[in-house]
Design a protein around this motif. Structure first.
Motif, short mmCIF file in Angstrom:
data_model
loop_
_atom_site.label_atom_id
_atom_site.label_comp_id
_atom_site.label_asym_id
_atom_site.label_seq_id
_atom_site.Cartn_x
_atom_site.Cartn_y
_atom_site.Cartn_z
N ARG A 28 -2.14 9.43 10.16
CA ARG A 28 -1.64 9.60 8.79
C ARG A 28 -2.52 8.89 7.77
O ARG A 28 -2.22 8.88 6.58
N SER A 29 -3.62 8.31 8.24
CA SER A 29 -4.51 7.57 7.36
C SER A 29 -5.76 8.39 7.04
O SER A 29 -5.90 9.54 7.48
N THR A 30 -6.67 7.77 6.32
CA THR A 30 -7.92 8.44 5.93
C THR A 30 -9.01 8.30 6.99
O THR A 30 -10.14 8.73 6.78
N ARG A 76 -2.65 10.16 1.86
CA ARG A 76 -2.75 9.56 3.18
C ARG A 76 -2.91 8.05 3.05
O ARG A 76 -3.36 7.54 2.03
N LEU A 77 -2.52 7.35 4.10
CA LEU A 77 -2.60 5.90 4.09
C LEU A 77 -4.05 5.44 4.07
O LEU A 77 -4.91 6.08 4.70
N PRO A 78 -4.36 4.34 3.38
CA PRO A 78 -5.74 3.83 3.40
C PRO A 78 -6.10 3.33 4.79
O PRO A 78 -5.24 2.90 5.57
N ALA A 79 -7.39 3.35 5.10
CA ALA A 79 -7.87 3.03 6.44
C ALA A 79 -7.54 1.60 6.85
O ALA A 79 -7.40 1.31 8.05
N GLU A 117 0.82 -1.20 0.00
CA GLU A 117 0.00 0.00 0.00
C GLU A 117 0.86 1.26 0.00
O GLU A 117 0.56 2.24 -0.68
N ARG A 118 1.96 1.23 0.75
CA ARG A 118 2.81 2.42 0.84
C ARG A 118 3.55 2.69 -0.47
O ARG A 118 3.86 3.83 -0.79
N ILE A 152 -4.87 -0.06 6.66
CA ILE A 152 -3.55 -0.25 7.26
C ILE A 152 -3.61 -0.13 8.77
O ILE A 152 -3.16 -1.04 9.49
N PRO A 153 -4.16 0.96 9.35
CA PRO A 153 -4.28 0.97 10.81
C PRO A 153 -5.21 -0.10 11.36
O PRO A 153 -5.05 -0.55 12.50
N THR A 210 0.25 6.00 12.87
CA THR A 210 -0.28 5.44 11.62
C THR A 210 -1.72 5.86 11.40
O THR A 210 -2.13 6.17 10.28
#
Length: 264
Positions: free
Chosen positions: A165-167, A109-112, A101-102, A114-115, A162
């Motif tokens: 930095r995500s959505t 922003r990182l997709p949800a 993903e990265r 990931i967290p 994380t």
């Protein structure tokens, strides 16, 4: 019911987890990578190793041998290995997914998800650590408590970093982070129930949980966060290696002083 000291452990661990996530949550614009506490994490790695191999696993062996004498097989070791390999497999899948993903994301922003997967990966072993703490007495409980708090704050910081930095929205972040924060306290409650309220005839449940805890502690002390694991990344430094050995030695010494490991 939990004892007074178990309630104290529960609330302190909860507060440390929340404190770890506070700064990146309220200071989103300053959320940068955290150097952590390398000596403290190295020390806790040694504690985790000794707890796994000198306390939890021997206690599981004793209960299995006492209650299932006809079973001539180290079932406790098998359960611990399965817990270790299960956590390792989860982290492999999680880390590979995050890296893919990265690579796709340059400035966004990182997709949800990931967290989400990171929270699952961190919360599951945290739950087992809490369960082991809830089932322990006296010196063993103190050592497990120290090892947990040395990890909980930095894990909370990294996880919240994380998330911001995500959505995820702020309410989604609060909900998801709360599930991580309560994972260890919930484990303490379950462990306390097993230790204090479960009938003696159900001791096999306790042996299984102890073996799962042993595998979890072994994983946390060695391969947790894989290439960034304290034992790999930080213990190459002399001071951190000495801190790890100190943690291991102190825990092994306490095991010698308190006597039989099966008093969990």
């Amino acid at each position: 019911m939990l004892t007074a000291i178990q309630w104290i452990h529960l609330f302190i661990i909860l507060l440390i987890a929340l404190a770890g996530g506070y700064f990146p949550f309220v200071k989103t614009e300053h959320a940068h990578a955290n150097g952590g506490f390398p000596r403290g994490e190295a020390f806790s790695s040694g504690v985790f190793l000794a707890l796994s191999l000198t306390m939890l696993l021997p206690a599981s062996f004793h209960i299995f041998q006492r209650d299932l004498p006809e079973l001539n097989y180290p079932i406790g070791s098998v359960i611990a290995i399965l817990a270790f390999l299960g956590l390792l497999a989860m982290e492999h899948m999680t880390m590979h997914s995050i890296e893919r993903e990265r690579i796709k994301i340059k400035n966004g922003r990182l997709p949800a998800r990931i967290p989400l997967v990171m929270t699952t990966m961190i919360a599951l072993p945290s739950f087992f650590l809490g369960t082991s703490l809830g089932m322990s007495d006296n010196a063993q409980a103190t050592l497990i408590f120290i090892a947990i708090i040395l990890h909980k704050g930095t894990a909370g910081f990294a996880l919240m970093l994380t998330m911001v930095r995500s959505t995820l929205s702020r309410w989604q972040i609060i909900t998801l982070f709360s599930s991580f924060a309560v994972s260890t306290p919930l484990g303490i409650i379950l462990g306390g129930f097993i230790h204090n309220d479960l009938p003696a005839s159900a001791a096999i449940v306790k042996a299984i949980v102890l073996a799962l805890g042993a595998g979890t502690f072994l994983y946390m002390g060695t391969l947790y966060e894989m290439k960034h694991a304290s034992l790999i990344e930080q213990c190459g430094k002399r001071s951190c290696f000495l801190a790890m050995v100190t943690g291991l030695f102190i825990t092994a010494l306490v095991r010698f002083i308190v006597g039989d490991a099966h008093h969990f």
